[in-house]
Motif scaffolding. Structure first.
Motif, PDB file in Angstrom:
ATOM      1  N   ALA A  27       5.392  21.832  31.153  1.00  0.00           N
ATOM      2  CA  ALA A  27       6.402  22.055  32.186  1.00  0.00           C
ATOM      3  C   ALA A  27       6.706  20.748  32.915  1.00  0.00           C
ATOM      4  O   ALA A  27       7.367  20.748  33.945  1.00  0.00           O
ATOM      5  CB  ALA A  27       5.923  23.112  33.168  1.00  0.00           C
ATOM      6  N   SER A  28       6.248  19.633  32.363  1.00  0.00           N
ATOM      7  CA  SER A  28       6.491  18.333  32.975  1.00  0.00           C
ATOM      8  C   SER A  28       7.991  18.152  33.225  1.00  0.00           C
ATOM      9  O   SER A  28       8.806  18.373  32.339  1.00  0.00           O
ATOM     10  CB  SER A  28       5.980  17.228  32.056  1.00  0.00           C
ATOM     11  N   GLY A  29       8.317  17.803  34.464  1.00  0.00           N
ATOM     12  CA  GLY A  29       9.714  17.604  34.834  1.00  0.00           C
ATOM     13  C   GLY A  29      10.399  18.840  35.391  1.00  0.00           C
ATOM     14  O   GLY A  29      11.518  18.741  35.897  1.00  0.00           O
ATOM     15  N   VAL A  30       9.761  20.007  35.304  1.00  0.00           N
ATOM     16  CA  VAL A  30      10.363  21.217  35.855  1.00  0.00           C
ATOM     17  C   VAL A  30      10.477  21.061  37.370  1.00  0.00           C
ATOM     18  O   VAL A  30       9.525  20.680  38.044  1.00  0.00           O
ATOM     19  CB  VAL A  30       9.542  22.477  35.499  1.00  0.00           C
ATOM     20  N   LYS A  31      11.661  21.336  37.894  1.00  0.00           N
ATOM     21  CA  LYS A  31      11.925  21.197  39.316  1.00  0.00           C
ATOM     22  C   LYS A  31      11.123  22.221  40.122  1.00  0.00           C
ATOM     23  O   LYS A  31      11.037  23.384  39.746  1.00  0.00           O
ATOM     24  CB  LYS A  31      13.413  21.377  39.592  1.00  0.00           C
ATOM     25  N   MET A  32      10.560  21.751  41.223  1.00  0.00           N
ATOM     26  CA  MET A  32       9.833  22.599  42.167  1.00  0.00           C
ATOM     27  C   MET A  32      10.475  22.410  43.536  1.00  0.00           C
ATOM     28  O   MET A  32      10.923  21.314  43.871  1.00  0.00           O
ATOM     29  CB  MET A  32       8.368  22.178  42.235  1.00  0.00           C
ATOM     30  N   SER A  33      10.515  23.482  44.308  1.00  0.00           N
ATOM     31  CA  SER A  33      10.986  23.353  45.687  1.00  0.00           C
ATOM     32  C   SER A  33      10.162  24.274  46.573  1.00  0.00           C
ATOM     33  O   SER A  33       9.620  25.280  46.121  1.00  0.00           O
ATOM     34  CB  SER A  33      12.476  23.676  45.802  1.00  0.00           C
ATOM     35  N   VAL A  34      10.078  23.884  47.827  1.00  0.00           N
ATOM     36  CA  VAL A  34       9.396  24.679  48.846  1.00  0.00           C
ATOM     37  C   VAL A  34      10.449  25.010  49.888  1.00  0.00           C
ATOM     38  O   VAL A  34      11.140  24.112  50.380  1.00  0.00           O
ATOM     39  CB  VAL A  34       8.216  23.899  49.470  1.00  0.00           C
ATOM     40  N   GLN A  35      10.578  26.310  50.196  1.00  0.00           N
ATOM     41  CA  GLN A  35      11.589  26.761  51.144  1.00  0.00           C
ATOM     42  C   GLN A  35      10.938  27.517  52.298  1.00  0.00           C
ATOM     43  O   GLN A  35       9.936  28.204  52.106  1.00  0.00           O
ATOM     44  CB  GLN A  35      12.601  27.673  50.460  1.00  0.00           C
ATOM     45  N   ASP A  36      11.552  27.395  53.470  1.00  0.00           N
ATOM     46  CA  ASP A  36      11.056  28.163  54.614  1.00  0.00           C
ATOM     47  C   ASP A  36      11.546  29.607  54.507  1.00  0.00           C
ATOM     48  O   ASP A  36      12.261  29.966  53.566  1.00  0.00           O
ATOM     49  CB  ASP A  36      11.447  27.508  55.940  1.00  0.00           C
ATOM     50  N   ALA A  37      11.176  30.431  55.468  1.00  0.00           N
ATOM     51  CA  ALA A  37      11.505  31.860  55.430  1.00  0.00           C
ATOM     52  C   ALA A  37      13.007  32.122  55.462  1.00  0.00           C
ATOM     53  O   ALA A  37      13.465  33.176  55.028  1.00  0.00           O
ATOM     54  CB  ALA A  37      10.822  32.576  56.591  1.00  0.00           C
ATOM     55  N   SER A  38      13.799  31.146  55.934  1.00  0.00           N
ATOM     56  CA  SER A  38      15.258  31.287  55.979  1.00  0.00           C
ATOM     57  C   SER A  38      15.934  30.768  54.716  1.00  0.00           C
ATOM     58  O   SER A  38      17.150  30.812  54.601  1.00  0.00           O
ATOM     59  CB  SER A  38      15.823  30.544  57.193  1.00  0.00           C
ATOM     60  N   GLY A  39      15.142  30.247  53.779  1.00  0.00           N
ATOM     61  CA  GLY A  39      15.700  29.725  52.533  1.00  0.00           C
ATOM     62  C   GLY A  39      16.081  28.259  52.568  1.00  0.00           C
ATOM     63  O   GLY A  39      16.651  27.741  51.609  1.00  0.00           O
ATOM     64  N   ASN A  40      15.765  27.574  53.672  1.00  0.00           N
ATOM     65  CA  ASN A  40      16.044  26.140  53.765  1.00  0.00           C
ATOM     66  C   ASN A  40      15.036  25.360  52.934  1.00  0.00           C
ATOM     67  O   ASN A  40      13.828  25.618  53.031  1.00  0.00           O
ATOM     68  CB  ASN A  40      15.965  25.677  55.227  1.00  0.00           C
ATOM     69  N   VAL A  41      15.512  24.423  52.143  1.00  0.00           N
ATOM     70  CA  VAL A  41      14.622  23.613  51.317  1.00  0.00           C
ATOM     71  C   VAL A  41      13.894  22.613  52.203  1.00  0.00           C
ATOM     72  O   VAL A  41      14.520  21.818  52.915  1.00  0.00           O
ATOM     73  CB  VAL A  41      15.407  22.885  50.198  1.00  0.00           C
ATOM     74  N   LEU A  42      12.571  22.679  52.163  1.00  0.00           N
ATOM     75  CA  LEU A  42      11.731  21.776  52.947  1.00  0.00           C
ATOM     76  C   LEU A  42      11.259  20.586  52.126  1.00  0.00           C
ATOM     77  O   LEU A  42      11.174  19.465  52.627  1.00  0.00           O
ATOM     78  CB  LEU A  42      10.505  22.528  53.483  1.00  0.00           C
ATOM     79  N   ILE A  43      10.916  20.858  50.860  1.00  0.00           N
ATOM     80  CA  ILE A  43      10.331  19.836  49.984  1.00  0.00           C
ATOM     81  C   ILE A  43      10.860  20.071  48.575  1.00  0.00           C
ATOM     82  O   ILE A  43      10.978  21.218  48.132  1.00  0.00           O
ATOM     83  CB  ILE A  43       8.782  19.942  49.957  1.00  0.00           C
TER      84      ILE A  43
END
Length: 107
Positions: free
Chosen positions: A52-68
């Motif tokens: 899965a090398s290169g697969v995009k990861m994101s972390v979102q807050d409870a409102s769906g805003n991308v944090l990381i």
């Protein structure tokens, strides 16, 4: 015994190809762990052993805003600083290959 027609042979070939492509399908796998030091480690891959090398990861807050945002590295890992409050981790491996992990499922 009846002789197979061209159309019945074509249907049989298409059915075989359909089964072969289903057998080659792979399921995304991703698990995240709280390291206890303010960071989270996620491990990702596919059920057929492919990277899965290169697969995009994101972390979102409870409102769906991308944090990381980031990506799975060559070792199949993604680490990030644990945000305050509820969040989700998103493994974005493409259509049908996405996983959402809620912060309350991370131990």
């Amino acid at each position: 015994m009846p002789v197979p027609t061209r159309s019945s042979l074509l249907l049989a070939a298409l059915a075989t190809l359909g089964l072969a492509s289903a057998a080659l399908a792979h399921t995304p796998l991703c698990s995240c762990y709280d390291n206890g030091d303010g960071t989270v480690l996620c491990e990702g891959g596919f059920s057929d052993g492919s990277s899965a090398s290169g697969v995009k990861m994101s972390v979102q807050d409870a409102s769906g805003n991308v944090l990381i945002e980031g990506a799975i590295d060559e070792n199949g890992e993604y680490s990030f600083d644990k945000p305050e409050g509820a969040f989700t981790v998103n493994f974005e491996g493409g259509e049908g290959h996405s996983i959402v992990i809620k912060s309350d499922e991370i131990y």
